[in-house]
Scaffold this active site. Structure first.
Site, short mmCIF file in Angstrom:
data_model
loop_
_atom_site.label_atom_id
_atom_site.label_comp_id
_atom_site.label_asym_id
_atom_site.label_seq_id
_atom_site.Cartn_x
_atom_site.Cartn_y
_atom_site.Cartn_z
N TYR A 66 0.97 63.37 73.21
CA TYR A 66 1.46 62.61 72.05
C TYR A 66 2.58 63.48 71.48
O TYR A 66 2.31 64.51 70.87
CB TYR A 66 0.31 62.43 71.05
CG TYR A 66 0.62 61.57 69.85
CD1 TYR A 66 -0.07 60.38 69.65
CD2 TYR A 66 1.56 61.95 68.90
CE1 TYR A 66 0.17 59.58 68.54
CE2 TYR A 66 1.82 61.16 67.80
CZ TYR A 66 1.12 59.98 67.62
OH TYR A 66 1.37 59.21 66.52
N THR A 67 3.84 63.08 71.71
CA THR A 67 4.98 63.95 71.37
C THR A 67 5.78 63.45 70.16
O THR A 67 6.81 64.05 69.83
CB THR A 67 5.93 64.11 72.58
OG1 THR A 67 6.30 62.80 73.03
CG2 THR A 67 5.28 64.87 73.70
N TYR A 130 1.20 67.62 64.57
CA TYR A 130 1.46 67.75 66.01
C TYR A 130 1.09 69.17 66.48
O TYR A 130 0.40 69.34 67.49
CB TYR A 130 2.94 67.44 66.29
CG TYR A 130 3.41 67.81 67.69
CD1 TYR A 130 3.08 67.03 68.79
CD2 TYR A 130 4.21 68.94 67.90
CE1 TYR A 130 3.51 67.37 70.07
CE2 TYR A 130 4.66 69.29 69.17
CZ TYR A 130 4.31 68.50 70.24
OH TYR A 130 4.74 68.84 71.50
N TRP A 155 12.13 72.61 72.46
CA TRP A 155 13.49 72.02 72.44
C TRP A 155 13.88 71.48 73.83
O TRP A 155 14.92 71.83 74.39
CB TRP A 155 14.50 73.06 71.97
CG TRP A 155 14.37 73.48 70.53
CD1 TRP A 155 13.25 73.50 69.76
CD2 TRP A 155 15.43 73.95 69.67
NE1 TRP A 155 13.53 73.95 68.50
CE2 TRP A 155 14.85 74.24 68.42
CE3 TRP A 155 16.80 74.16 69.86
CZ2 TRP A 155 15.61 74.72 67.34
CZ3 TRP A 155 17.55 74.65 68.79
CH2 TRP A 155 16.95 74.92 67.54
N1 LIG Z 1 9.90 67.39 74.18
C1 LIG Z 1 9.90 68.59 73.61
O1 LIG Z 1 10.87 69.00 72.97
C2 LIG Z 1 8.71 69.50 73.77
C3 LIG Z 1 8.72 70.73 73.09
C4 LIG Z 1 7.63 71.58 73.25
C5 LIG Z 1 6.57 71.23 74.05
N2 LIG Z 1 6.58 70.02 74.68
C6 LIG Z 1 5.42 69.67 75.49
O2 LIG Z 1 5.84 69.51 76.83
C7 LIG Z 1 5.07 68.49 77.46
C8 LIG Z 1 5.99 67.47 78.11
O3 LIG Z 1 6.80 66.88 77.12
P1 LIG Z 1 7.90 65.77 77.49
O4 LIG Z 1 9.12 66.11 76.73
O5 LIG Z 1 7.94 65.59 78.95
O6 LIG Z 1 7.21 64.49 76.81
P2 LIG Z 1 7.75 63.00 76.72
O7 LIG Z 1 9.03 62.87 77.45
O8 LIG Z 1 7.65 62.60 75.29
O9 LIG Z 1 6.65 62.21 77.55
C9 LIG Z 1 5.34 62.07 77.11
C10 LIG Z 1 4.49 61.75 78.31
O10 LIG Z 1 3.13 61.63 77.87
C11 LIG Z 1 2.60 60.44 78.38
N3 LIG Z 1 1.58 59.90 77.50
C12 LIG Z 1 1.63 59.71 76.16
N4 LIG Z 1 0.48 59.15 75.73
C13 LIG Z 1 -0.31 59.00 76.82
C14 LIG Z 1 -1.62 58.49 77.03
N5 LIG Z 1 -2.35 58.00 76.04
N6 LIG Z 1 -2.12 58.49 78.29
C15 LIG Z 1 -1.38 58.95 79.34
N7 LIG Z 1 -0.15 59.45 79.21
C16 LIG Z 1 0.38 59.47 77.95
C17 LIG Z 1 3.78 59.48 78.47
O11 LIG Z 1 3.39 58.46 79.33
P3 LIG Z 1 4.38 57.31 79.91
O12 LIG Z 1 5.11 57.97 81.00
O13 LIG Z 1 3.43 56.25 80.35
O14 LIG Z 1 5.25 56.90 78.75
C18 LIG Z 1 4.86 60.43 78.99
O15 LIG Z 1 4.77 60.57 80.40
C19 LIG Z 1 4.14 67.93 76.39
O16 LIG Z 1 2.89 68.57 76.51
C20 LIG Z 1 4.78 68.35 75.09
O17 LIG Z 1 3.83 68.50 74.06
C21 LIG Z 1 7.64 69.16 74.57
#
Ligand SMILES: NC(=O)c1ccc[n+]([C@@H]2O[C@H](COP(=O)([O-])OP(=O)(O)OC[C@H]3O[C@@H](n4cnc5c(N)ncnc54)[C@H](OP(=O)(O)O)[C@@H]3O)[C@@H](O)[C@H]2O)c1
Length: 298
Positions: A66-67, A130, A155
């Site tokens: 959940y982002t 979060y 980021w």
């Molecule tokens: N984005 C950032 O800046 C950032 C920073 C620090 C850490 N992170 C961490 O890095 C990791 C990857 O982030 P990201 O940027 O790739 O995230 P993202 O692009 O926001 O994608 C979120 C992913 O989670 C999946 N998801 C959300 N709810 C779900 C549920 N109920 N059941 C199954 N899948 C679900 C989504 O599924 P769908 O493909 O079906 O939509 C998508 O594949 C996460 O753990 C995040 O907390 C991200």
């Protein structure tokens, strides 16, 4: 030659999962399999075990989350189920299957008040929903299995999904100038670089039982800057690539209020990852150029 090992990644369209599918195909060490809704729904943790068993992983990458940082402030229960409870369940299943789990976490576990870059042993103190939910996930993963690597990143940008880099380029299509926050510093991190690193960490975990390869590691792009610095770099590269560009005004975060407070200092020290796993992410400006140029070609 033995068949490539199966890397099962949670989520389908997320930045990290799409990057892993792309980089995994080039790399060849793993067959990367994306596993997401409806088979695996983190908001319904009872779906997790059967879906993962069916996928027959050699290693699990827990990348789905959940982002929606601002939305989490008024939806903390849902964020905690997905980022906390479900993350723990994934790690329990990994333990039952006897495979390592690589879990993605965040700089938001820190409050941002440190003046230096954060190291892994610094005290955690999330300032929003979060961050609390992601911290619950880290704790649940560590409690479920020793055979884990928690990789904290920050980021994140990529050619995929929603991210700051794509938002800046989009806004510049209709605006000549943009005001961007200049009093939050961090390490912009390409999801393609995350994917390369995850492939290396997975290979290391499968190759050795050494406890030094397990635990929590910081994993961000090399180099730092504010959001305004990041925007300026994006537009400099976009101009060279013939894409959209805008002037950037530097503003304090007080001039751009958001429901969730962000840490002022998000910088993560990645020395431990380099020491133990022998890998360091490229300079963020180099990776920004690669992604801006790629987007300009499409
Ligand atoms: N984005 C950032 O800046 C950032 C920073 C620090 C850490 N992170 C961490 O890095 C990791 C990857 O982030 P990201 O940027 O790739 O995230 P993202 O692009 O926001 O994608 C979120 C992913 O989670 C999946 N998801 C959300 N709810 C779900 C549920 N109920 N059941 C199954 N899948 C679900 C989504 O599924 P769908 O493909 O079906 O939509 C998508 O594949 C996460 O753990 C995040 O907390 C991200």
């Amino acid at each position: 030659m033995s068949a490539a090992r199966r890397m099962v990644v949670t989520g389908r369209e997320g930045q990290v999962v799409l990057s892993l599918l792309e980089r995994g195909a080039n790399d060849g060490r793993f067959e990367v399999i994306a596993l997401g809704r409806p088979e695996l729904d983190l908001s319904a943790p009872e779906t997790i075990e059967a879906a993962l068993r069916e996928a027959r992983p050699d290693v699990i990458v827990s990348a789905a989350a959940y982002t929606a940082v601002d939305q989490a402030e008024t939806d903390e229960e849902a964020a905690t189920v997905i980022n906390g409870v479900a993350a723990g369940k994934i790690a329990q299943v990994a333990a039952a299957l006897g495979v390592p789990v690589i879990h993605l976490s965040t700089d938001y576990v820190f409050d941002g008040s440190k003046t230096e870059a954060y190291v892994e042993s610094d005290p955690v103190a999330p300032i929003g929903a979060y961050g609390r939910s992601k911290l619950a996930g880290e704790q649940a993963v560590a409690a479920a299995t020793q055979n884990h690597a928690i990789l904290r990143t920050a980021w994140v940008y990529s050619p995929f999904g929603k991210n700051f880099l794509k938002t800046m380029l989009k806004l510049a299509e209709t605006r000549d100038s943009l005001n961007v926050v200049d009093d939050q510093v961090g390490n912009p991190t390409s999801a393609l670089d995350i994917a390369d690193t995850v492939l290396t960490v997975a290979s290391n975990l499968l190759g050795s039982d050494d406890p030094a390869l397990r635990g929590t590691f910081h994993m961000t792009g090399t180099g730092e800057g504010s959001w305004a610095d990041f925007a300026i770099e994006i537009f400099a590269r976009s101009k060279l690539a013939g894409g959209s560009t805008a002037e950037v005004g530097r503003i304090p975060s007080s001039a751009y209020p958001t429901p969730a407070k962000r840490p002022a200092n998000s910088r993560l020290d990645c020395s431990l990852l380099e020491l133990r796993h022998g890998t360091r992410l490229p300079d963020w400006k180099q990776s920004t150029a690669i992604i801006v140029e790629r987007l300009a070609r499409t």
